[in-house]
Design a protein around this motif. Structure first.
Motif, PDB file in Angstrom:
ATOM      1  N   LEU A  64       0.759  -1.020   0.045  1.00  0.00           N
ATOM      2  CA  LEU A  64      -0.081  -0.063   0.012  1.00  0.00           C
ATOM      3  C   LEU A  64       0.852   1.325   0.035  1.00  0.00           C
ATOM      4  O   LEU A  64       2.294   0.992   0.238  1.00  0.00           O
ATOM      5  CB  LEU A  64      -0.882   0.127   1.194  1.00  0.00           C
ATOM      6  CG  LEU A  64      -0.375   0.036   2.788  1.00  0.00           C
ATOM      7  CD1 LEU A  64      -0.196   1.559   3.194  1.00  0.00           C
ATOM      8  CD2 LEU A  64      -1.189  -0.755   3.552  1.00  0.00           C
ATOM      9  N   LYS A  65       0.307   2.302  -0.329  1.00  0.00           N
ATOM     10  CA  LYS A  65       1.092   3.741  -0.337  1.00  0.00           C
ATOM     11  C   LYS A  65       0.313   4.571   0.634  1.00  0.00           C
ATOM     12  O   LYS A  65      -0.732   4.637   0.499  1.00  0.00           O
ATOM     13  CB  LYS A  65       1.110   4.215  -1.773  1.00  0.00           C
ATOM     14  CG  LYS A  65       2.228   5.285  -1.721  1.00  0.00           C
ATOM     15  CD  LYS A  65       2.158   5.549  -3.261  1.00  0.00           C
ATOM     16  CE  LYS A  65       3.234   4.545  -3.889  1.00  0.00           C
ATOM     17  NZ  LYS A  65       3.715   5.062  -5.155  1.00  0.00           N
ATOM     18  N   ASP A  66       1.297   4.945   1.650  1.00  0.00           N
ATOM     19  CA  ASP A  66       0.602   6.177   2.257  1.00  0.00           C
ATOM     20  C   ASP A  66       0.630   7.586   1.949  1.00  0.00           C
ATOM     21  O   ASP A  66       0.859   7.917   0.814  1.00  0.00           O
ATOM     22  CB  ASP A  66       1.420   6.295   3.890  1.00  0.00           C
ATOM     23  CG  ASP A  66       2.852   6.797   3.695  1.00  0.00           C
ATOM     24  OD1 ASP A  66       3.109   7.643   2.694  1.00  0.00           O
ATOM     25  OD2 ASP A  66       3.600   6.507   4.595  1.00  0.00           O
ATOM     26  N   LYS A  67      -0.061   8.570   2.778  1.00  0.00           N
ATOM     27  CA  LYS A  67      -0.340   9.840   2.413  1.00  0.00           C
ATOM     28  C   LYS A  67       0.796  10.706   1.854  1.00  0.00           C
ATOM     29  O   LYS A  67       0.890  11.720   1.025  1.00  0.00           O
ATOM     30  CB  LYS A  67      -1.214  10.618   3.163  1.00  0.00           C
ATOM     31  CG  LYS A  67      -0.468  10.896   4.439  1.00  0.00           C
ATOM     32  CD  LYS A  67      -1.312  11.624   5.484  1.00  0.00           C
ATOM     33  CE  LYS A  67      -0.783  11.892   6.698  1.00  0.00           C
ATOM     34  NZ  LYS A  67      -1.567  12.527   7.518  1.00  0.00           N
ATOM     35  N   TYR A  68       1.968  10.317   2.226  1.00  0.00           N
ATOM     36  CA  TYR A  68       3.344  10.845   1.806  1.00  0.00           C
ATOM     37  C   TYR A  68       3.971  10.307   0.562  1.00  0.00           C
ATOM     38  O   TYR A  68       5.211  10.662   0.310  1.00  0.00           O
ATOM     39  CB  TYR A  68       4.037  10.815   3.216  1.00  0.00           C
ATOM     40  CG  TYR A  68       3.720  11.452   4.437  1.00  0.00           C
ATOM     41  CD1 TYR A  68       3.648  12.789   4.488  1.00  0.00           C
ATOM     42  CD2 TYR A  68       3.190  10.855   5.388  1.00  0.00           C
ATOM     43  CE1 TYR A  68       3.138  13.496   5.595  1.00  0.00           C
ATOM     44  CE2 TYR A  68       2.766  11.367   6.385  1.00  0.00           C
ATOM     45  CZ  TYR A  68       2.676  12.693   6.471  1.00  0.00           C
ATOM     46  OH  TYR A  68       2.075  13.303   7.791  1.00  0.00           O
ATOM     47  N   GLY A  69       3.408   9.100   0.191  1.00  0.00           N
ATOM     48  CA  GLY A  69       3.967   8.411  -1.019  1.00  0.00           C
ATOM     49  C   GLY A  69       4.570   7.316  -0.640  1.00  0.00           C
ATOM     50  O   GLY A  69       5.552   6.809  -1.514  1.00  0.00           O
ATOM     51  N   VAL A  70       5.075   6.917   0.603  1.00  0.00           N
ATOM     52  CA  VAL A  70       6.030   5.834   1.176  1.00  0.00           C
ATOM     53  C   VAL A  70       5.334   4.500   0.971  1.00  0.00           C
ATOM     54  O   VAL A  70       3.875   4.197   1.344  1.00  0.00           O
ATOM     55  CB  VAL A  70       6.235   6.130   2.506  1.00  0.00           C
ATOM     56  CG1 VAL A  70       7.329   4.894   3.239  1.00  0.00           C
ATOM     57  CG2 VAL A  70       6.845   7.478   3.094  1.00  0.00           C
ATOM     58  N   SER A  71       5.621   3.606   0.317  1.00  0.00           N
ATOM     59  CA  SER A  71       5.151   2.284   0.044  1.00  0.00           C
ATOM     60  C   SER A  71       5.625   1.412   1.351  1.00  0.00           C
ATOM     61  O   SER A  71       6.538   1.304   2.019  1.00  0.00           O
ATOM     62  CB  SER A  71       5.887   1.724  -1.136  1.00  0.00           C
ATOM     63  OG  SER A  71       5.264   2.394  -2.252  1.00  0.00           O
ATOM     64  N   TRP A  72       4.485   0.605   1.797  1.00  0.00           N
ATOM     65  CA  TRP A  72       4.547  -0.383   2.671  1.00  0.00           C
ATOM     66  C   TRP A  72       3.941  -1.494   2.447  1.00  0.00           C
ATOM     67  O   TRP A  72       3.250  -1.803   1.512  1.00  0.00           O
ATOM     68  CB  TRP A  72       3.614   0.155   4.030  1.00  0.00           C
ATOM     69  CG  TRP A  72       3.944   1.281   4.482  1.00  0.00           C
ATOM     70  CD1 TRP A  72       3.718   2.734   4.178  1.00  0.00           C
ATOM     71  CD2 TRP A  72       4.689   1.654   5.965  1.00  0.00           C
ATOM     72  NE1 TRP A  72       4.137   3.602   4.994  1.00  0.00           N
ATOM     73  CE2 TRP A  72       4.707   3.097   6.020  1.00  0.00           C
ATOM     74  CE3 TRP A  72       5.101   0.756   6.690  1.00  0.00           C
ATOM     75  CZ2 TRP A  72       5.431   3.500   7.176  1.00  0.00           C
ATOM     76  CZ3 TRP A  72       5.748   1.316   7.846  1.00  0.00           C
ATOM     77  CH2 TRP A  72       5.659   2.649   7.937  1.00  0.00           C
TER      78      TRP A  72
END
Length: 52
Positions: free
Chosen positions: A20-28
């Motif tokens: 998934l991708k968070d609101k800062y564009g970091v993928s998890w």
């Protein structure tokens, strides 16, 4: 797992295979703790379904 997914996810189009991708564009990549055990004990059919 669902708790973290709901808190982190912001881009449904970027989500697949546990990523998934968070609101800062970091993928998890979010996986259950027991994924290793689940995969070790899975049948061939279950593994094929998991990796579709």
């Amino acid at each position: 797992m669902d708790y973290y997914w709901e808190k982190l996810s912001s881009d449904p189009k970027a989500e697949q295979c546990g990523w998934l991708k968070d609101k800062y564009g970091v993928s998890w990549q979010v996986w259950p703790k027991t994924i290793g055990e689940m995969m070790a004990n899975a049948t061939t059919e279950q593994m094929e379904h998991f990796f579709k």
